[in-house]
Design an enzyme around this catalytic site. Structure first.
Site, PDB file in Angstrom:
ATOM      1  N   LYS A 148      72.468  32.712   5.282  1.00 55.11           N
ATOM      2  CA  LYS A 148      72.487  32.848   3.829  1.00 55.11           C
ATOM      3  C   LYS A 148      71.542  33.973   3.406  1.00 55.11           C
ATOM      4  O   LYS A 148      70.654  34.380   4.147  1.00 55.11           O
ATOM      5  CB  LYS A 148      72.022  31.560   3.136  1.00 55.11           C
ATOM      6  CG  LYS A 148      72.895  30.347   3.358  1.00 55.11           C
ATOM      7  CD  LYS A 148      74.210  30.445   2.615  1.00 55.11           C
ATOM      8  CE  LYS A 148      75.070  29.208   2.791  1.00 55.11           C
ATOM      9  NZ  LYS A 148      75.807  29.170   4.037  1.00 55.11           N
TER      10      LYS A 148
ATOM     11  N   SER B  59      81.191  31.392   4.354  1.00 55.94           N
ATOM     12  CA  SER B  59      80.329  31.352   3.171  1.00 55.94           C
ATOM     13  C   SER B  59      79.681  32.696   2.852  1.00 55.94           C
ATOM     14  O   SER B  59      79.083  32.844   1.792  1.00 55.94           O
ATOM     15  CB  SER B  59      79.239  30.285   3.337  1.00 55.94           C
ATOM     16  OG  SER B  59      78.299  30.678   4.309  1.00 55.94           O
TER      17      SER B  59
END
Length: 146
Positions: free
Chosen positions: A104, A67
């Protein structure tokens, strides 16, 4: 909200007791035109010390997932994470949201916080009052195999 359930992170603590001496050439290597070899000057480097500004607050973590590939963080990379750094807008962080770990980029908006992936195949995670969010630390280095 979608969290990649297949993304697993493995935590490691730095070993500051290691006596392993790895040769280090402090002058670096030219990525442009070749430079003189400076007589192959060599010293040693302790990567734990070199990558840990705050050793007691530093840990390593292995990434499982993709990701964050557009931020240069790939599957199987090892991240150096400093827990003493304050979370800030645009920093990459190790987060625990609703009991799930993820890496993230933090994006702070007027009345909202997002955990942003760096891969267009993934959706941002909007953090609401219903979520339990713990920011474990800020990523300071990425160690990767070439």
């Amino acid at each position: 909200m979608s969290i990649n359930k297949n993304q697993k992170l493995t935590f490691f603590l730095p070993d500051f007791e290691s006596e392993l001496k790895i040769p280090f050439i402090p002058d670096g290597v030219s990525a442009g035109f070749p430079s003189p070899a400076a007589d192959f000057m060599e010293t040693n480097i302790d990567l734990n010390a070199a990558l840990s500004e705050n050793p007691l607050a530093t840990f390593y973590i292995r990434v499982n997932g993709n990701s964050m590939i557009d931020a240069g963080i790939n599957d199987k990379d090892v991240l150096v994470v400093d827990r003493s750094l304050e979370p800030q807008n645009n920093k990459i962080a190790i987060c625990c949201i609703d009991g799930e770990f993820t890496v993230k980029r933090i994006q702070v908006e007027t009345d909202c916080l997002y955990l942003m992936p760096e891969n267009s195949n993934y959706q941002p995670i909007k953090v609401t009052e219903e979520n339990e969010l713990i920011i474990w630390g800020i990523v300071t280095y990425v160690i990767k195999k070439m």
